[in-house]
Design an enzyme around this catalytic site. Sequence first.
Site, PDB file in Angstrom:
ATOM      1  N   ASP A 307      23.207  -0.958 -28.715  1.00  0.00           N
ATOM      2  CA  ASP A 307      24.064   0.020 -28.229  1.00  0.00           C
ATOM      3  C   ASP A 307      24.837  -0.481 -27.178  1.00  0.00           C
ATOM      4  O   ASP A 307      24.380  -0.978 -26.384  1.00  0.00           O
ATOM      5  CB  ASP A 307      23.271   1.196 -27.861  1.00  0.00           C
ATOM      6  N   GLU A 348      34.714   7.249 -12.738  1.00  0.00           N
ATOM      7  CA  GLU A 348      36.035   6.226 -12.611  1.00  0.00           C
ATOM      8  C   GLU A 348      36.617   6.518 -11.115  1.00  0.00           C
ATOM      9  O   GLU A 348      37.162   5.576 -10.809  1.00  0.00           O
ATOM     10  CB  GLU A 348      36.885   7.129 -13.784  1.00  0.00           C
ATOM     11  N   GLN A 378      44.522  20.806 -18.996  1.00  0.00           N
ATOM     12  CA  GLN A 378      45.804  21.134 -19.308  1.00  0.00           C
ATOM     13  C   GLN A 378      46.897  19.942 -18.669  1.00  0.00           C
ATOM     14  O   GLN A 378      47.423  19.355 -19.400  1.00  0.00           O
ATOM     15  CB  GLN A 378      46.328  22.444 -18.868  1.00  0.00           C
ATOM     16  N   SER A 382      44.821  14.180 -11.652  1.00  0.00           N
ATOM     17  CA  SER A 382      44.279  14.829 -10.416  1.00  0.00           C
ATOM     18  C   SER A 382      44.814  14.041  -9.305  1.00  0.00           C
ATOM     19  O   SER A 382      45.500  13.179  -9.560  1.00  0.00           O
ATOM     20  CB  SER A 382      42.776  14.519 -10.475  1.00  0.00           C
ATOM     21  N   LYS A 394      47.118  10.717  -9.993  1.00  0.00           N
ATOM     22  CA  LYS A 394      47.021   9.769 -11.026  1.00  0.00           C
ATOM     23  C   LYS A 394      46.328  10.523 -12.237  1.00  0.00           C
ATOM     24  O   LYS A 394      46.045  11.671 -12.226  1.00  0.00           O
ATOM     25  CB  LYS A 394      45.746   8.652 -10.318  1.00  0.00           C
TER      26      LYS A 394
END
Lengths: 678, 555
Positions: A307, A348, A378, A382, A394
């Site tokens: 995997d 991230e 929506q 952020s 970003k």
Amino acid sequence: MAKHDRSANASGIYPAAIRASVTKLDPRQLWRNPVMFVTAIVATMTTLLGLRDLFTATAGAGVALHIAFWLWLCVIFADFAEALAEGRGRARADTLRATKSETRVRLLTGPDADPGTASMALSTSLRAGQLVYLTAGDTVPTDGEVLRGMASVNESAITGESAPVIREAGGDRSSVTGGTTIASDWIVMKVTAEPGKSFLDRMIALVEGAERQKTPNEIALNILLVGLTLIFLFVVVTLPAFASYSGTTIPVVVLGALFVTLIPTTIGGLLSAIGIAGMDRLVKANVIAKSGRAVEAAGDVDTLLLDKTGTITFGNRMADALIPAPGVDARRLAEAAALASLADKTPEGKSIVEKAREMLGAIPAMPHGAEPVAFTAQTRLSGLDLADGRRLRKGAIDAVIRLTGQTPPGALAAQVDAIARSGGTPLLVAEGDVILGVVHLKDIVKPGVRERFAELRAMGIRTVMITGDNPLTAAAIAAEAGVDDFLAEATPEMKLDLIRREQAGGRLVAMCGDGSNDAPALAQADVGVAMNAGTPAAKEAANLIDLDSDPTKLIEVVLVGKQLLISRGALTTFSIANDVAKYFAVLPAIFVAAYPGLASLNVMGLASPTSAILSAVIFNALILIALVPLALRGVRYRPASAAALLRRNLLIYGLGGLIVPFIGIKAIDLCLVALNLA
Amino acid sequence: MTFLAYALYFGALIGAALMLAAWMARVYAGIPALAGVERLLLRGAGVNPGRDMAWPGYALAVLAFNLVGFIVLYAILRGQGALPLNPDGIGGMAPDLAFNTAVSFVTNTNWQAYSGEAQLSYLSQMAGLTVQNFVSAGTGMAVAVAVIRGFTAAKGTTIGNFWVDLVRSVLWILLPLSILLALFLAWQGVPQTLLGAVTASGLEGTEQVIARGPAAAQIAIKQLGTNGGGFFGVNSAHPFENPTIASNLAQSLAILLIPVAFCFLFGRMAGDRREGRAIFAAMAVMFVAGLVVIHLYEAAGNPALGLGANMEGKEQRFGALLSSLWAASTTAASNGSVNAMHDSFMPLSGLVMLVFMQIGEVIFGGVGAGLYGMLLYVVLAVFLAGLMVGRTPEYLGRKVEAREVTLAVLAFLSMPLGILVGGAIAATVPQALAAVQDAGPHGFSEILYAYSSATGNNGSAFGGWGAAGTWHTTALGLIMLLGRYAIIVPMLAIAGSMIRKTRAPVTSGTFPTHGPLFVTLLILTVLILGALTFFPVLALGPIAEETARAAGQSF
């Protein structure tokens, strides 16, 4: 992430092994090892003959008893090796058994029943299908599946991992294992194991070697060893006739000694120890094998299905580069990206801050009065609103374009396209309505993976990466990780097909999986490793279970399997090659009376016929005990091509097996003479 | 000079074998132009040539065919006195000798406990022995091809059709080669006539009876089919069997031609010629090593008998070189024809010949038999060392597992059983001991040689040994059966089991079965598992004799 040291406590096992090596002389136990059984018969015979000579005051009683002593020692050494291997497992089993205490548990009548209505039952009486309510502090009584609720579970008793893990109803993390403890919250579990059949029970049986069945290669090897024993039986049984034709007689004691030195006692004595030790290595790696067959099959694997997530990559996308728009300073972009991500606690976000720190040398401090703007589905943005009115954002390309009303300038647009094409994810960074640059998020390949796959390739194993990513992304990661092939946008059906295709081409396939939808593929694969955290269906279908739920373990399993086979082959070769020297020791000793010229076969220059025969018998016993550590540890194995391995092992164990006994027998002969024993 | 002669011989042998292997590969795959004749013959015999057999069917066909061959040959030998083509009026053979001779020719051994010119009619020679020379060789070749298929052919359940393989071996390989060689030998002076013996007066005036007969045809097939049974009692040392240097050379080549070709055929059928070359190389290394020992000992001679080469028991025409080459070839190839008396070779030359036979006639060996015998060692070598690369042992992509190992061990047991158990009884029972001519270790070697020769289906003997006694005709007859069928049946079973397995693709993790490393491994396996078993008896025979000779004692 501290791991307990669970290598068996060595100090206690030696006395137990020494005791066991004598109790194992029971013929019913010896019978399972034909070579050692035959050796014991010869030893018995020699002892009786020696005693007869002793009581009738016939000459030669001393030598016969001396030979008998070493023959018995040979059998005892073999028992000792097996007992030692078992003992290491047993120490582990005892610690496991300690977690398996009898407790009282609350039985529910239905999954939604009120815990207050629960009746009490003994944990040992639980049967499959019964429902149990567990709260913080409870020990999970046996294996089961979470039907309701969610809890953090401490699995350190089983895995050695001290950080608790989450177990919840539904999904791929729904199974709980007997012996673990609930750290917080509550669950309703359905018992899935019958009494005495839980993983803990199986593991205890496995490490104790109680349920050990001979593996296919071991059976075949045993047949060969029995065949060789038969051949040497012909050699020795016919020898008196040939000797009497030649005008000499050979004492029965000497014939017995010749017979035992010729039959493959070294490998015969160590064979089961090698097998048990191999399983023990697997247990140390925290993998349960449901059968020894699976361990051997692991050594034979041609294709590894791995995997992507967790095995090849870290599983989270990380910032790989920050590329400024034309005319924008790289430091300005880095600072803006870092500030926009400071409040972002996703992997991230953290990786962007880390990347910026690399570029700036330090992480910018959170400005006073700044307001974080959280990511929503929506806006898909952020960032951070600073007290001075600057707004740092970003987010996804189209979201930032919508926000700023700008499109990225040509050079930057080209970079964005390039990132997308390489399988990465581009994020735009903007201050107000100025686009500062792009963050390249990508799947980061674990360090060392590439080298690992190169090793596997050298061993002749093909690696195939399985991923749900699109083919573009998959190809990029496959190329970077150096796998031989990949399966993109993989579904369980595609996995199953791939396995069947590989098998039709004569290849053995290994894979690991955890979800219920992996079960068919796990069952189809020749070696299926299920994650312990996975669903009961996956664990049932697999033939190996990794208690650490670490997908890279598959590679360890393959190496353990190979090492097991190599150890057996090496010691067999060594054992058979030994015979050359033994012939040269014993034959001149027994024939020199008939033909004095045959003394020229005594190439080792052994002192006397008696010392020659004794030296061969003593060497035979000593080499067995000397090789016990090697049998338990396994032959050193470095991944290499079959040709390289064969050359190396043939040189060490083949050539070594020819030469070592010449030196050893001579040395023993010198000692015997020095000690005036022969 | 010597080296050049040997080099030329080997060059010619390998060149011819390579060409023959190419032809054999086509023959066994079926040549459309010849299919009509085959079909006609097979249909006539009630065989459906299109139906392939699983291994038990194949083995049963082999056994049934050989059983019928045995019964017919036994009947001819017993009744030859009343049958035609008997110009010298030779009577029927005794039951035990007829049993021994019939078994001997059916098993491709050609052990001769009789003297051909005195005890066989022309009918027995032609319709009896020569027929078996062809079909026993054909049987070995057919079995070998079936075994090769088991290892190399695509996954399936059948290993070929015995009747088809047999007909193809005899019609398109043995027959054409035999006709060529027979014509050549007749040209060199070997008789081929149905007229009876000639009576002539020698110089000293005494009457002598000179035997002759249809020899050339039988000698051709006796060499090509690794049969070895001579037309005359002293075999190829007889000037009518082997009149010239040219006939000697042609026969020397014929002994090894088909066995060597089988190595290369194996490579071709495996789809990788290197596999065949590896097996050839292992055999060749052992053959050359043995030949060098024999040559050096014979050329050096026995100081006790004066200077020069050891010429006792050798034809002046052939000398030490051609006799050594023949001795090595005939014992390596399970042929058994002789052009010198092996009894009279130096002790360690005798040791080499004994070892060649005791390892099971796998250095080139009998036609077909040598290859499948060597494949037995290959299975054992691969299993022993294959584990050392960390995988279940496999050969040509097929796994060697418990079943194959069991069968290989079973087959392997027949050599020590025949030689050691048979020999031990012969060394104890008084009736058996009567056959021994010489004292001490040399007499011991005679027993050992006889039982090694019978178990290995070789057929040659140490000259002084009295083979005709009832004990040995019976015991050796039984042991020849053991040495032949106790290997054929398990080998066919191994083939039948291998062909059911899927062939794994070759990777860098695959155990390499070509190249010098494997050749070394194979040689070591043959020497350690094969030859070492017989070290004790060899020590009591030729080695004891050699050490005694070095001390100035002879037997």
